[in-house]
Each structure stands twice: as structure tokens, then as C-alpha cells.
Scaffold this motif. Structure first.
Motif, short mmCIF file in Angstrom:
data_model
loop_
_atom_site.label_atom_id
_atom_site.label_comp_id
_atom_site.label_asym_id
_atom_site.label_seq_id
_atom_site.Cartn_x
_atom_site.Cartn_y
_atom_site.Cartn_z
N SER A 181 -5.43 -1.31 -8.22
CA SER A 181 -6.54 -1.33 -7.39
C SER A 181 -7.18 -1.86 -6.82
CB SER A 181 -7.54 -0.43 -8.27
OG SER A 181 -7.07 0.83 -8.76
N LYS A 182 -7.32 -1.85 -5.15
CA LYS A 182 -7.82 -1.94 -4.13
C LYS A 182 -9.41 -2.12 -4.53
CE LYS A 182 -5.54 -0.53 -0.82
NZ LYS A 182 -5.56 -0.24 1.43
N ASP B 136 0.24 8.82 -9.24
CA ASP B 136 0.80 7.48 -7.85
C ASP B 136 1.77 6.38 -9.17
OD1 ASP B 136 1.04 8.64 -5.61
OD2 ASP B 136 -0.72 7.98 -5.17
N LYS B 137 0.43 6.37 -9.99
CA LYS B 137 0.73 5.46 -11.44
C LYS B 137 2.01 5.46 -11.73
CE LYS B 137 -0.80 2.54 -13.85
NZ LYS B 137 -2.36 1.77 -14.75
N SER C 227 -2.83 -0.44 -4.12
CA SER C 227 -3.75 1.14 -3.68
C SER C 227 -5.20 1.83 -3.79
CB SER C 227 -2.66 1.89 -4.02
OG SER C 227 -2.80 3.28 -3.08
N SER C 228 -5.93 2.23 -2.48
CA SER C 228 -6.49 2.74 -3.06
C SER C 228 -7.06 4.44 -3.68
CB SER C 228 -7.92 3.57 -2.24
OG SER C 228 -7.38 3.70 -0.80
N SER C 229 -5.73 4.49 -3.86
CA SER C 229 -5.00 5.80 -4.34
C SER C 229 -5.82 6.47 -6.11
CB SER C 229 -3.33 6.22 -4.67
OG SER C 229 -3.25 7.38 -5.47
N ILE C 230 -6.02 6.83 -6.60
CA ILE C 230 -6.59 6.93 -7.98
C ILE C 230 -5.88 8.40 -8.95
CG2 ILE C 230 -9.40 6.39 -7.56
CD1 ILE C 230 -9.42 9.24 -7.22
N LEU C 231 -4.62 9.11 -8.08
CA LEU C 231 -3.59 9.62 -8.92
C LEU C 231 -3.09 9.04 -9.69
CD1 LEU C 231 -2.93 11.56 -5.16
CD2 LEU C 231 -4.66 12.44 -6.75
N ALA C 232 -3.52 10.21 -11.14
CA ALA C 232 -2.14 9.30 -11.68
C ALA C 232 -0.68 9.84 -11.89
CB ALA C 232 -3.15 9.98 -13.09
N ASP D 151 0.29 -1.47 0.34
CA ASP D 151 -0.10 0.19 0.22
C ASP D 151 1.25 1.33 0.22
OD1 ASP D 151 -2.68 1.76 -0.19
OD2 ASP D 151 -2.69 1.63 2.49
N GLU E 207 -0.16 -3.51 -19.90
CA GLU E 207 -1.13 -2.48 -20.06
C GLU E 207 -0.97 -1.77 -21.43
OE1 GLU E 207 -0.71 0.22 -16.81
OE2 GLU E 207 -2.09 -0.78 -15.46
#
Length: 129
Positions: free
Chosen positions: A104-105, A89-90, A82-87, A57, A125
Motif C-alpha cells: 500500500s502506498k 486486486d491483492k 498501489s493505493s487500491s484497497i480491493l482484496a 502501480d 504475510e
């Protein structure tokens, strides 16, 4: 014997991930940590094994996932869970050579199968695009 470390301060997510992985491959040894400091200490003290996988996480109170990655002494195959949806972070996770995917969790069975097989999710991807 394959090992998976789940490092996440969210006990419910850990429970879900553990059961999804065990249902995917019951032979995997599971190590679950809600405290990233303790997890890092344990990981850094054990001998490097190439069949070890880490689900990590990012946002935890004691230490961030980024800090864990920075302080890990061996390049274990790691997946950000992670629960992060920030591009951002990816994208940042792609800068770490040992990170093979950003998930994504919660962890799904189909993704767990890819993780257990140590598939590079970033490469998959690209193939889909």
C-alpha cells in the motif's frame, strides 16, 4: 548493480518512493516512469538481469499494471505498489509468479528494505498469520 524501476503515473508517489529507496540503499540505480507504455518498451528492450526489481502501480491511464505484467517479456521481480484497497486486486496479484508482494502506498523504509532484499512479502504475510 541492482536496478529498480518505479512505474506509476503519480509523480509525488514516485518522488517519495525514490527517496525512501535511495535512503535504504544509495547504490541502487533508479528508473522512474510516469508512462507505463514507455516503461514497458524500455524494460522489454533491455537484457534480462536477475537483480532488477519493478515497483508497479495498477491504475494508470495509458495502460494498467495488469497489462504491463501481461506484456512484460521477462519475469522480473515485481511488487505492486498501489493505493487500491480491493482484496480482489491483492488476490489477483498472487496469480503472477513474478509478483512478490502487494504494498500500500506510500512506500515505507521498512518495506523498502524488504523490497531491496527481494523478499517475498506474500510468504512473510503467511508466516505472521
Amino acid at each position: 548493480m541492482p536496478k529498480i524501476f518505479i512505474i506509476d503515473d503519480d509523480a509525488i508517489n514516485n518522488y517519495i518512493s525514490e527517496h525512501v529507496i535511495i535512503n535504504t540503499d544509495p547504490t541502487i540505480q533508479m528508473y522512474i516512469f510516469t508512462n507505463p507504455v514507455e516503461a514497458l518498451s524500455h524494460i522489454n528492450q533491455m537484457p534480462f538481469e536477475t537483480d532488477t526489481i519493478i515497483l508497479l502501480d495498477l491504475n494508470m491511464p495509458q495502460m494498467s499494471g495488469w497489462q504491463v505484467l501481461d506484456e512484460m517479456q521477462h519475469p522480473y521481480t515485481t511488487y505492486i505498489l498501489s493505493s487500491s484497497i480491493l482484496a480482489c486486486d491483492k488476490e489477483k496479484s498472487r496469480l503472477y509468479g513474478q509478483v512478490k508482494g502487494f504494498i500500500s502506498k506510500p512506500l515505507s523504509r521498512s518495506i523498502a528494505e524488504l523490497v531491496v532484499a527481494k523478499q517475498n512479502l506474500f510468504a512473510l504475510e503467511q508466516e505472521v498469520r
